[in-house]
Design an enzyme around this catalytic site. Structure first.
Site, short mmCIF file in Angstrom:
data_model
loop_
_atom_site.label_atom_id
_atom_site.label_comp_id
_atom_site.label_asym_id
_atom_site.label_seq_id
_atom_site.Cartn_x
_atom_site.Cartn_y
_atom_site.Cartn_z
CE LYS A 161 -2.48 3.49 1.54
NZ LYS A 161 -2.18 4.62 2.42
N GLY B 142 -3.91 11.08 -0.75
CA GLY B 142 -3.58 12.16 0.17
C GLY B 142 -3.60 13.58 -0.36
N GLY C 22 -0.55 8.24 -0.43
CA GLY C 22 -0.71 9.29 -1.43
C GLY C 22 0.38 10.35 -1.34
CE LYS D 83 -0.29 4.67 7.26
NZ LYS D 83 -0.98 4.66 5.96
CG ASP E 297 -4.06 2.94 5.26
OD1 ASP E 297 -3.21 2.84 4.36
OD2 ASP E 297 -4.03 3.84 6.12
N1 LIG Z 1 2.36 7.54 16.28
C1 LIG Z 1 2.52 7.87 14.98
N2 LIG Z 1 3.58 7.39 14.30
C2 LIG Z 1 3.77 7.69 13.00
N3 LIG Z 1 2.95 8.49 12.29
C3 LIG Z 1 1.86 9.00 12.90
C4 LIG Z 1 1.60 8.71 14.28
N4 LIG Z 1 0.45 9.35 14.62
C5 LIG Z 1 0.04 10.01 13.53
N5 LIG Z 1 0.86 9.81 12.48
C6 LIG Z 1 0.70 10.40 11.16
O1 LIG Z 1 0.23 9.43 10.23
C7 LIG Z 1 0.71 9.81 8.93
C8 LIG Z 1 0.58 8.67 7.95
O2 LIG Z 1 -0.78 8.51 7.57
P1 LIG Z 1 -1.38 9.24 6.27
O3 LIG Z 1 -2.80 8.80 6.12
O4 LIG Z 1 -1.12 10.70 6.35
O5 LIG Z 1 -0.47 8.70 5.08
P2 LIG Z 1 -0.72 7.51 4.07
O6 LIG Z 1 -1.77 6.60 4.56
O7 LIG Z 1 0.63 6.94 3.82
O8 LIG Z 1 -1.23 8.28 2.78
P3 LIG Z 1 -2.73 8.21 2.12
O9 LIG Z 1 -3.70 8.39 3.24
O10 LIG Z 1 -2.70 9.31 1.15
O11 LIG Z 1 -2.85 6.88 1.45
C9 LIG Z 1 2.13 10.26 9.23
O12 LIG Z 1 2.64 11.10 8.23
C10 LIG Z 1 1.99 10.97 10.57
O13 LIG Z 1 1.79 12.35 10.38
MG LIG Z 2 -3.79 7.33 4.99
#
Ligand SMILES: Nc1ncnc2c1ncn2[C@@H]1O[C@H](COP(=O)(O)OP(=O)(O)OP(=O)(O)O)[C@@H](O)[C@H]1O
Ligand SMILES: [Mg+2]
Length: 261
Positions: A15, A50, A18, A225, A170
């Site tokens: 996965k 994202g 974004g 996630k 996710d």
């Molecule tokens: N304890 C934590 N550890 C790591 N990241 C965290 C935590 N709590 C919150 N986050 C946030 O979660 C974000 C990752 O989730 P996000 O949904 O933004 O990205 P993604 O799932 O990779 O992208 P998309 O949603 O576009 O598919 C990180 O960039 C961070 O800001």
């Molecule tokens: Mg996400």
């Protein structure tokens, strides 16, 4: 291009977040990394949207809103999400992978009835046209894998009302990994793992995850996630790992372990 079937039946679901897709350095390395994994494994990619969706929403005067890291999607926002995810992002990613020698084929949760959803009801508010996965029909994916292709899936999916729904990528990745009986599910994001006091934790249990969500150590997009990783492991996926691209290559990140651990 060589699309001969790979003998190894192990499936890896990746996965890709974004936000990572806006990062030129990430994109430069992604093709090579997927090409390497595809030498030994069948690879399926699910991508998020994202920042790009948000950028287009803002350009069109729509205000992005989230509930616990899940995007609130009214009808106009759904048009944007679908155009960006299943159009721009999906095709750009496929083009990039093809250019790196990876035989990628793009599709969405709608195509072949791959991901069936119902409207998601969230205790903290109406999310609009956001779907909750009910069923995955992986036939189209198996067909692509058998012919040596790498399916690249946009998370826009189909409801029982025949409408399309935005689904958190996710959630789609976890459901697809479970339906394919994947060996491994990687959540590739912009962080090296679940961070606690700035450091990635090696392993995360369900109990610990719930506690950290309650204590707001895990927030925003990390909530769906972690919950998706837990759901995948509970559904029989042996390994669900939250990491970044480096972590995939080096074998680092946060492994989510099942309730029975
Ligand atoms: N304890 C934590 N550890 C790591 N990241 C965290 C935590 N709590 C919150 N986050 C946030 O979660 C974000 C990752 O989730 P996000 O949904 O933004 O990205 P993604 O799932 O990779 O992208 P998309 O949603 O576009 O598919 C990180 O960039 C961070 O800001
Ligand atoms: Mg996400």
């Amino acid at each position: 291009m060589n699309v001969s079937p790979i003998p190894d039946t192990n499936i890896y679901v990746l996965k890709i977040g974004g936000r990572q897709l806006d990062d030129a350095g990430f994109l430069e390395r992604l093709g090579g990394a997927v090409r390497e994994l595809h030498r030994a494994h069948k690879v399926v990619i699910v991508h998020g949207g994202g920042k790009a969706i948000q950028t287009w929403q803002e350009r069109l005067g729509l205000e992005p809103r989230y509930v616990e890291g899940l995007r609130v999607t009214d009808e106009d926002s759904l048009d944007v999400a679908e155009a960006v995810l299943s159009g721009l992002i999906n095709k750009r990613l496929v083009a990039l992978l093809l250019n790196a020698g990876v035989p990628a084929v793009g599709l969405s949760g709608v195509d072949g009835g791959l991901v069936r959803v119902e409207k998601m009801w969230h205790p903290l508010g109406d999310l609009g046209r956001v779907g909750e996965v009910q069923e995955v029909a992986p036939r189209v994916i198996h067909t692509l894998l058998e012919s040596g292709h790498v399916p690249v899936i946009s998370p826009i999916s189909i409801g029982s009302d025949g409408l399309t729904y935005n689904v958190n990528a996710d959630h789609v990745a976890a459901a697809v990994a479970a339906a394919l009986r994947a060996e491994r599910l990687y959540f590739i994001s912009d962080v090296p793992g679940v961070l606690v006091a700035g450091q990635p934790v090696r392993a995360l249990t369900v109990l610990q995850a719930d506690q950290w969500i309650e204590e707001a150590i895990i927030t925003g997009g990390m909530i769906p996630k972690v919950r998706s990783a837990v759901a995948a492991v509970d559904a029989g996926v042996p390994q669900a790992i939250i990491t970044n691209l480096d972590g995939v290559l080096k074998g680092e990140g946060t492994a989510v372990v099942s309730a029975n651990f």
